[in-house]
Design an enzyme around this catalytic site. Structure first.
Site, PDB file in Angstrom:
ATOM      1  N   GLU A   1     -22.570  -9.167  -4.266  1.00 35.00           N
ATOM      2  CA  GLU A   1     -22.571 -10.553  -4.758  1.00 35.00           C
ATOM      3  C   GLU A   1     -23.039 -11.554  -3.702  1.00 35.00           C
ATOM      4  O   GLU A   1     -22.227 -12.155  -3.002  1.00 35.00           O
ATOM      5  CB  GLU A   1     -21.172 -10.960  -5.255  1.00 35.00           C
ATOM      6  CG  GLU A   1     -21.176 -12.354  -5.882  1.00 35.00           C
ATOM      7  CD  GLU A   1     -19.787 -12.870  -6.229  1.00 35.00           C
ATOM      8  OE1 GLU A   1     -19.707 -13.962  -6.816  1.00 35.00           O
ATOM      9  OE2 GLU A   1     -18.796 -12.197  -5.925  1.00 35.00           O
TER      10      GLU A   1
ATOM     11  N   LYS B   1     -23.954  -8.971  -8.716  1.00 39.83           N
ATOM     12  CA  LYS B   1     -23.359 -10.177  -9.300  1.00 39.83           C
ATOM     13  C   LYS B   1     -24.109 -11.372  -8.731  1.00 39.83           C
ATOM     14  O   LYS B   1     -24.027 -11.645  -7.529  1.00 39.83           O
ATOM     15  CB  LYS B   1     -21.863 -10.265  -9.010  1.00 39.83           C
ATOM     16  CG  LYS B   1     -21.198 -11.476  -9.687  1.00 39.83           C
ATOM     17  CD  LYS B   1     -19.671 -11.387  -9.665  1.00 39.83           C
ATOM     18  CE  LYS B   1     -19.056 -12.601 -10.353  1.00 39.83           C
ATOM     19  NZ  LYS B   1     -17.589 -12.501 -10.474  1.00 39.83           N
TER      20      LYS B   1
END
Length: 298
Positions: A180, A217
Site C-alpha cells: 500500500e 492497495k
C-alpha cells in the site's frame, strides 16, 4: 519459492465479488475514529481503555447482519484486534468461520517523517515474530502503508522498493502481503505521481520470485483504469482501493469508474455510525454503507 497459502481463501480474494473492509485503525488514528463514532476522549483514561472502546466498535461492525461473505471478501485487523475475541472466539477465527470473511493483519508501525516527497514506513524489527503469530492465529495476509505526497521520482522509487522488500519477507512467511503506497488525495501533483508509481510497481512485480503473490492497495487514480494492467499482472491477486479521505459517496463514485479495482475502505465504511444508535438504526446505516461500497466494487 512460492509461499504456502490457504487456497480457498486465496480464490476468494482473487476472484470473489465484494470488497475488503479496513478495520485497522491504530494508536494514532483511533481517537479520531472513536470521536466520529461518538466516543469522546473523556470516555477512556488510557490506551488500554481506548483500545477497549475501539474493540467494542469493531465487534459491533463484525456482528452486524450485513457484515458477511455475501458482500465482504476480507477484513484488515489491527494487531490488538487479532489478539482479541468475539463471544469467546478469536477474531480471525470468528471472521472466517462465522462470517466467511478472510482475515488480514496491519503490520506496519506507522510512518517516518517526510523526505523526498514521501513518507516511508518506520522500521519493523519484530516483524518475523509478528508474522509467525499471525500464521498461528489463522491470518491470511497483511497490509502495510506508506504515503506519497508529491511526484518525486526518487522518493516514489524508494517507497515502492521498501514495500516490496518487506512484502517478500511476508510472502516467505506464508502470508499474502497487501502493498500500500498511498498517494495523498490532496497532492497537487497526484496524477503525475500515479504515473511514476505505476511504473515502479510494475518493475517490482516483474522482479518477484516466481509463484509469489501480492495484492495492491492504491489510491483511486485520477485517470480511470490506470491500474488495469497491474491488476492483470500474474503476480497480483487483487488491486484494492483506499478511500483516502473521500466521503463514502465520492469514493464509491470514483471507484465505480475503475472496473479492475475493488474497495478496501475504512472511514467510508463507518461513515454515519454512532455508538448511541439502536441496533436497528446501526445495522441499517452500516448495511447502507456496505451496499454502496459493494456496488462500486462490482
Amino acid at each position: 519459492m512460492a509461499q504456502e497459502i490457504n487456497q480457498e481463501q486465496f480464490d476468494r480474494i482473487a476472484n470473489g465479488g465484494g470488497f475488503i473492509a479496513a478495520l485497522d485503525q491504530s494508536g494514532g488514528s483511533t481517537p479520531k475514529a472513536l470521536g466520529l463514532y461518538g466516543v469522546t476522549e473523556d470516555a477512556y483514561c488510557n490506551d488500554e481503555e481506548m483500545f477497549g472502546e475501539i474493540q467494542k466498535m469493531r465487534a459491533r461492525i463484525i456482528c452486524s447482519p450485513d457484515f458477511s461473505s455475501g458482500k465482504i471478501l476480507g477484513a484488515i485487523l489491527f494487531e490488538k484486534t487479532m489478539d482479541n475475541a468475539i463471544d469467546g472466539t478469536p477474531v480471525p477465527t470468528y471472521l472466517w468461520e462465522k462470517c466467511g470473511v478472510v482475515p488480514f493483519l496491519k503490520v506496519d508501525k506507522g510512518l517516518a517523517d517526510e523526505a523526498d516527497g514521501v513518507q516511508m514506513m518506520k522500521p519493523m524489527p519484530d516483524l518475523d515474530a509478528l508474522l509467525s503469530r499471525a500464521v498461528e492465529k489463522g491470518i491470511f495476509g497483511t497490509k502495510m502503508r506508506s504515503v506519497v505526497k508529491e511526484a518525486n521520482p526518487q522518493g516514489i522509487k524508494t517507497v515502492v522498493a521498501q514495500q516490496f522488500e518487506v512484502g517478500k519477507q511476508i510472502a516467505a512467511a506464508g502470508l499474502v502481503p497487501i502493498i500500500e503506497p498511498e498517494v495523498d488525495i490532496n497532492s497537487p501533483t497526484k496524477g503525475e505521481a500515479e504515473i511514476f508509481l505505476k511504473a515502479e510497481i510494475k518493475d517490482q512485480l516483474d522482479a518477484l520470485p516466481e509463484g509469489t503473490k501480492v495484492s495492491l492497495k492504491l489510491t483511486i487514480p485520477n485517470e480511470a483504469g490506470l491500474y488495469d494492467s497491474l491488476a492483470d499482472h500474474p503476480a497480483v491477486a487483487r488491486v484494492v482501493a483506499l478511500s483516502g479521505g473521500y466521503s463514502t459517496d465520492d469514493a464509491c463514485e470514483k471507484l465505480s469508474k475503475n472496473s479492475k479495482m475493488i474497495a478496501s475502505f475504512s472511514r467510508a465504511l463507518t461513515e454515519g455510525l454512532n455508538v448511541a444508535m439502536s441496533d436497528e438504526e446501526y445495522n441499517a446505516a452500516l448495511g447502507s454503507n456496505i451496499e454502496k461500497i459493494y456496488q462500486s466494487s462490482l
